[in-house]
Design a protein around this motif. Structure first.
Motif, mmCIF file in Angstrom:
data_model
loop_
_atom_site.group_PDB
_atom_site.id
_atom_site.type_symbol
_atom_site.label_atom_id
_atom_site.label_comp_id
_atom_site.label_asym_id
_atom_site.label_seq_id
_atom_site.Cartn_x
_atom_site.Cartn_y
_atom_site.Cartn_z
ATOM 1 N N MET A 445 0.818 -1.193 0.000
ATOM 2 C CA MET A 445 0.000 0.000 0.000
ATOM 3 C C MET A 445 0.868 1.266 0.000
ATOM 4 S SD MET A 445 -3.030 -1.161 -0.231
ATOM 5 C CE MET A 445 -4.080 0.242 0.139
ATOM 6 N N GLU A 446 2.051 1.217 0.620
ATOM 7 C CA GLU A 446 2.958 2.372 0.585
ATOM 8 C C GLU A 446 3.404 2.648 -0.858
ATOM 9 O OE1 GLU A 446 5.132 2.347 4.967
ATOM 10 O OE2 GLU A 446 5.992 1.185 3.320
ATOM 11 N N LEU A 447 3.685 1.581 -1.599
ATOM 12 C CA LEU A 447 4.082 1.753 -2.985
ATOM 13 C C LEU A 447 2.921 2.291 -3.808
ATOM 14 C CD1 LEU A 447 6.149 -1.539 -3.495
ATOM 15 C CD2 LEU A 447 7.038 0.805 -3.301
ATOM 16 N N ARG A 448 1.723 1.845 -3.479
ATOM 17 C CA ARG A 448 0.554 2.289 -4.228
ATOM 18 C C ARG A 448 0.297 3.778 -4.012
ATOM 19 N NH1 ARG A 448 -5.734 0.268 -3.276
ATOM 20 N NH2 ARG A 448 -6.691 1.824 -4.670
ATOM 21 N N TYR A 449 0.314 4.232 -2.754
ATOM 22 C CA TYR A 449 -0.005 5.625 -2.427
ATOM 23 C C TYR A 449 1.227 6.521 -2.410
ATOM 24 C CZ TYR A 449 -4.724 4.133 -1.121
ATOM 25 O OH TYR A 449 -5.990 3.632 -1.143
ATOM 26 N N GLN A 450 2.412 5.941 -2.621
ATOM 27 C CA GLN A 450 3.648 6.722 -2.639
ATOM 28 C C GLN A 450 3.794 7.546 -1.347
ATOM 29 O OE1 GLN A 450 6.086 6.605 -5.168
ATOM 30 N NE2 GLN A 450 4.842 4.828 -5.742
ATOM 31 N N GLN A 451 3.517 6.867 -0.207
ATOM 32 C CA GLN A 451 3.614 7.548 1.093
ATOM 33 C C GLN A 451 4.076 6.536 2.132
ATOM 34 O OE1 GLN A 451 -0.036 8.757 3.119
ATOM 35 N NE2 GLN A 451 0.929 10.713 3.671
ATOM 36 N N VAL A 453 4.446 4.846 5.676
ATOM 37 C CA VAL A 453 3.640 4.716 6.907
ATOM 38 C C VAL A 453 4.495 3.989 7.947
ATOM 39 C CG1 VAL A 453 1.555 3.769 7.962
ATOM 40 C CG2 VAL A 453 1.496 4.624 5.596
ATOM 41 N N PRO A 454 5.012 4.705 8.949
ATOM 42 C CA PRO A 454 5.825 4.047 9.987
ATOM 43 C C PRO A 454 4.998 2.983 10.720
ATOM 44 C CG PRO A 454 6.082 6.424 10.093
ATOM 45 C CD PRO A 454 4.949 6.166 9.149
ATOM 46 N N PHE A 455 5.600 1.821 10.926
ATOM 47 C CA PHE A 455 4.923 0.712 11.598
ATOM 48 C C PHE A 455 5.753 0.306 12.805
ATOM 49 C CE2 PHE A 455 4.096 -3.846 12.182
ATOM 50 C CZ PHE A 455 2.711 -3.814 12.333
ATOM 51 N N PHE A 456 5.146 0.399 14.008
ATOM 52 C CA PHE A 456 5.844 0.094 15.254
ATOM 53 C C PHE A 456 5.280 -1.200 15.845
ATOM 54 C CE2 PHE A 456 5.729 4.715 14.789
ATOM 55 C CZ PHE A 456 7.082 5.009 14.793
ATOM 56 N N GLU A 478 -6.387 -2.095 6.063
ATOM 57 C CA GLU A 478 -7.130 -1.622 4.898
ATOM 58 C C GLU A 478 -8.031 -0.453 5.274
ATOM 59 O OE1 GLU A 478 -10.232 -3.351 1.503
ATOM 60 O OE2 GLU A 478 -9.355 -4.686 3.016
ATOM 61 N N ASN A 479 -8.738 -0.557 6.421
ATOM 62 C CA ASN A 479 -9.576 0.544 6.899
ATOM 63 C C ASN A 479 -8.747 1.775 7.217
ATOM 64 O OD1 ASN A 479 -11.959 -0.810 6.651
ATOM 65 N ND2 ASN A 479 -12.084 -1.439 8.799
ATOM 66 N N PHE A 480 -7.531 1.550 7.696
ATOM 67 C CA PHE A 480 -6.645 2.679 7.993
ATOM 68 C C PHE A 480 -6.370 3.492 6.724
ATOM 69 C CE2 PHE A 480 -2.182 3.984 7.630
ATOM 70 C CZ PHE A 480 -2.149 5.019 8.554
ATOM 71 N N PHE A 481 -6.045 2.819 5.621
ATOM 72 C CA PHE A 481 -5.751 3.529 4.385
ATOM 73 C C PHE A 481 -7.000 4.189 3.809
ATOM 74 C CE2 PHE A 481 -1.850 1.071 4.449
ATOM 75 C CZ PHE A 481 -0.926 1.979 3.955
ATOM 76 N N LYS A 482 -8.184 3.595 4.069
ATOM 77 C CA LYS A 482 -9.410 4.175 3.519
ATOM 78 C C LYS A 482 -9.873 5.399 4.288
ATOM 79 C CE LYS A 482 -11.505 0.035 1.464
ATOM 80 N NZ LYS A 482 -12.670 -0.879 1.503
ATOM 81 N N TYR A 483 -9.784 5.367 5.641
ATOM 82 C CA TYR A 483 -10.474 6.375 6.432
ATOM 83 C C TYR A 483 -9.568 7.178 7.374
ATOM 84 C CZ TYR A 483 -14.293 3.257 5.088
ATOM 85 O OH TYR A 483 -15.161 2.481 4.374
ATOM 86 N N ALA A 484 -8.399 6.656 7.763
ATOM 87 C CA ALA A 484 -7.640 7.318 8.826
ATOM 88 C C ALA A 484 -6.369 8.017 8.343
ATOM 89 C CB ALA A 484 -7.272 6.293 9.914
ATOM 90 N N ARG A 485 -5.871 7.700 7.168
ATOM 91 C CA ARG A 485 -4.571 8.209 6.722
ATOM 92 C C ARG A 485 -4.663 9.684 6.350
ATOM 93 N NH1 ARG A 485 -2.305 8.853 1.731
ATOM 94 N NH2 ARG A 485 -4.219 8.018 0.822
ATOM 95 N N HIS A 486 -3.675 10.461 6.832
ATOM 96 C CA HIS A 486 -3.533 11.855 6.414
ATOM 97 C C HIS A 486 -2.837 11.885 5.051
ATOM 98 C CE1 HIS A 486 -4.804 13.924 10.088
ATOM 99 N NE2 HIS A 486 -4.190 12.956 10.778
ATOM 100 N N ARG A 490 2.699 12.368 7.424
ATOM 101 C CA ARG A 490 2.872 10.958 7.733
ATOM 102 C C ARG A 490 1.965 10.534 8.889
ATOM 103 N NH1 ARG A 490 8.745 8.572 8.161
ATOM 104 N NH2 ARG A 490 8.563 9.615 10.182
ATOM 105 N N THR A 491 1.380 9.347 8.723
ATOM 106 C CA THR A 491 0.533 8.781 9.778
ATOM 107 C C THR A 491 1.093 7.409 10.137
ATOM 108 O OG1 THR A 491 -1.365 9.879 8.762
ATOM 109 C CG2 THR A 491 -1.824 8.215 10.458
ATOM 110 N N SER A 492 1.278 7.135 11.399
ATOM 111 C CA SER A 492 1.935 5.898 11.833
ATOM 112 C C SER A 492 0.905 4.882 12.347
ATOM 113 C CB SER A 492 2.953 6.192 12.932
ATOM 114 O OG SER A 492 2.286 6.717 14.081
#
Length: 589
Positions: A445-451, A453-456, A478-486, A490-492
């Motif tokens: 998904m990072e490659l798709r949106y070219q953004q 997303v830090p994952f801890f 998947e819901n994160f990319f649809k509704y929560a991502r800025h 950057r959104t982690s």
């Protein structure tokens, strides 16, 4: 076969067994009740009769007291009259000839005015009392005796039987009141007024008939006894039975009757009454009446319960027959529904509903099996040579890399990895496998949106080997990319897991856009109702899958603050056996 059927029917007859138990209980209860009622009324009747007889005994004791009081009164009259007392002293110390001589001398010494005569006094004192037989004066040394009969007919037999000497020996050993053949004897000591030494004894012989006259004709069957201070029987209108201390304490002796004791009087006498059972009238009649009423009540009660149990037994047999038909596969079998709204009616209604529901369920299962077979056929058709697809994707990835399309090459690699994970036909994996799958999906998904997303990851190593339900974390990302991502910053994402007692808590939180209150309420309703709108069906699906696998106490919960982020919590059971072998063996299909 017929025997087995009959035996089974006997086993089913619960109402007959209940009727038998109820009948035995009723008989025991009514019998016990009648016994206590009979005892109660018997005691009342006995107490009433004993009180009546006690009054008679009291009158007898009062009569004895009066006789003794008369003797005491006579003795006091002697003490009051000095001349009479002097005459008694002469009589107690001289024989009869000397006593007469001394009286004559005293008469002449008083010049004819000496008129006190002991014999005349004693004879005249009891002339009013027909019960007195004789009065006897005995000196202290028993040397001199003076007898003054008032009833020669009754005194003569006593004197002839005993004689003077034997009579004195007999009465000397007795109490103040004692029995001598058919007479009662009262004793009173006379002392010298000067020395207070005994001069002699006055004996009053009385006919005991004065006690029998006090007994009414209705009480003649009752035994009335009078005891002196030495507990000797001095009167009894009937022979006394041998009574033990236990008989007296219980107030009853078998074969004799009911016993009542009357308190001791001033004279030292006490009463004893024995009322035969035949005198307690009406008790047998009462007992038979109570017995008849009890038997009648038991019969009526058993009859009522028999008809009721028979009616219910028939209804239960109808239900059992319907169940037998259902057991044989006749799903259309129906039970008649009674108009009475009782438990058996509810059972019949529930049985009919169950039959209809079971029939519908079987139809649904049959249809689902057909649909499942079709889906399996399509899946088999779509799984022809899956390695051909993976090999093709790998060849495309290599050509893209040779042509310098590095991003395309990486996307193809991640897609191939995701497809391989999806194609594995298992439902439980380790938590580490599910996290790796999420990482691959996140990189894709990072490659798709070219953004970026830090994952801890905040998980201890042993917990990563715990079994976990497959495809439960990817929908959250998947819901994160649809509704929560800025989109402009950057959104982690932070993933954590820890054990809380017997529960494993897995959390996925972000610092994204968050969810509004209205949408949160809608999501909570969807989770509670097991429904969801198209945009949130993934959350409901995860929640329901966890509950189906592990129970209603587990599942998914979500919290969110608008503008700050969202946290999703998955709760599943923790197991110490949950290592990789457990996942691969126990949960594989």
């Amino acid at each position: 076969m017929f025997y087995e059927v009959g035996k089974n029917k006997l086993k089913r007859r619960i109402f007959q067994r209940m009727l038998l138990i109820f009948s035995l209980t009723s008989l025991f209860t009514v019998g016990l009740l009648l016994f206590f009622i009979s005892r109660y009324y018997t005691n009342i009747k006995v107490d009433a009769v004993l009180q009546e007889t006690k009054a008679v005994s009291e009158a007898q004791l009062v009569a004895v007291d009066r006789k003794e009081a008369a003797l005491v009164g006579m003795t006091q009259e002697i003490y009051k009259n000095s001349d009479l007392m002097n005459d008694v002293q002469i009589a107690m110390t001289h024989d009869y000839a000397e006593y007469v001589k001394r009286n004559i001398d005293n008469y002449y010494a008083q010049q004819g005015f000496y008129s006190v005569d002991l014999q005349s006094f004693l004879r005249s004192y009891f002339t009013y009392d027909d019960d007195v037989i004789a009065v006897q004066l005995v000196s202290a040394d028993k040397e001199f005796t003076y007898t003054f009969p008032t009833n020669y007919g009754k005194w003569q037999p006593i004197y002839e039987k005993y004689g003077e000497k034997k009579l004195l020996q007999t009465v000397s050993r007795k109490e103040n009141v004692f029995k001598l053949d058919e007479s009662l004897v009262f004793k009173q000591v006379i002392n010298d007024p000067s020395t207070l030494q005994p001069l002699g004894t006055v004996l009053m012989y009385t006919d005991k008939d004065f006690l029998s006259k006090l007994i009414p004709k209705t009480k003649e069957a009752t035994t009335f006894a009078i005891m002196n201070s030495a507990n000797e029987s001095i009167y009894s209108n009937h022979p006394l039975p041998d009574l033990t201390t236990s008989d007296l304490e219980q107030g009853y002796k078998s074969g004799s009757g009911y016993i009542e004791q009357v308190e001791q009087k001033a004279s030292g006498v006490s009463g004893q009454i024995i009322v035969p059972e035949s005198q307690i009238g009406g008790i047998p009649v009462l007992q038979w009446i109570l017995f008849g009423v009890g038997v009648l009540l038991v019969i009526i009660s058993i009859a009522i319960n028999f008809f009721i149990s028979k009616r219910y037994s028939k209804r239960i047999e109808v239900i059992i027959d319907g169940m037998d038909q259902m057991e044989k596969g006749e799903l259309k079998a129906k039970l008649p529904v009674d108009e009475r709204e009782d438990e058996l009616t509810l059972i019949s209604q529930s049985f009919n509903k169950m039959g209809a529901s079971l029939n519908d369920y079987i139809k649904q299962v049959y249809t689902l099996e057909i649909e499942e077979q079709k889906a399996q056929l399509k899946a088999l058709q779509g799984q022809v040579e899956p390695h051909f697809l993976y090999n093709s994707l790998e060849a495309i990835r290599m050509n893209a890399r040779l042509e310098g399309a590095k991003v395309t090459s990486n996307m193809i690699y991640h897609l191939s990895t995701l497809l391989r994970y999806t194609a594995d036909n298992i439902e439980m994996v380790t938590l580490a496998d599910e996290v790796n799958y999420v990482r691959q999906y996140l990189q894709f998904m990072e490659l798709r949106y070219q953004q970026e997303v830090p994952f801890f990851l905040e998980v201890e190593e042993p917990i990563l080997e715990h079994p976990f339900l497959k495809f439960t974390l990817q929908p959250l990302v998947e819901n994160f990319f649809k509704y929560a991502r800025h989109e402009d910053k950057r959104t982690s994402l932070t993933f954590s897991a820890k054990r809380d007692g017997d529960v494993l808590e897995v959390r996925m939180r972000d610092d994204g856009l968050g969810i509004t209150n209205d949408k949160m309420h809608q999501i909570e309703r969807d989770l509670a109702d097991e429904k969801g709108e198209p945009g949130r069906i993934g959350l409901v699906n995860i929640h329901r899958r966890i509950q189906l696998y592990f129970g209603e106490q587990y599942g998914l919960a979500i919290t969110s603050i608008e503008g700050e982020g969202t946290e999703v919590i998955l709760r599943v059971p923790y197991t110490s056996e949950g290592r990789k072998n457990y996942v691969e063996n126990a949960f594989s299909r």
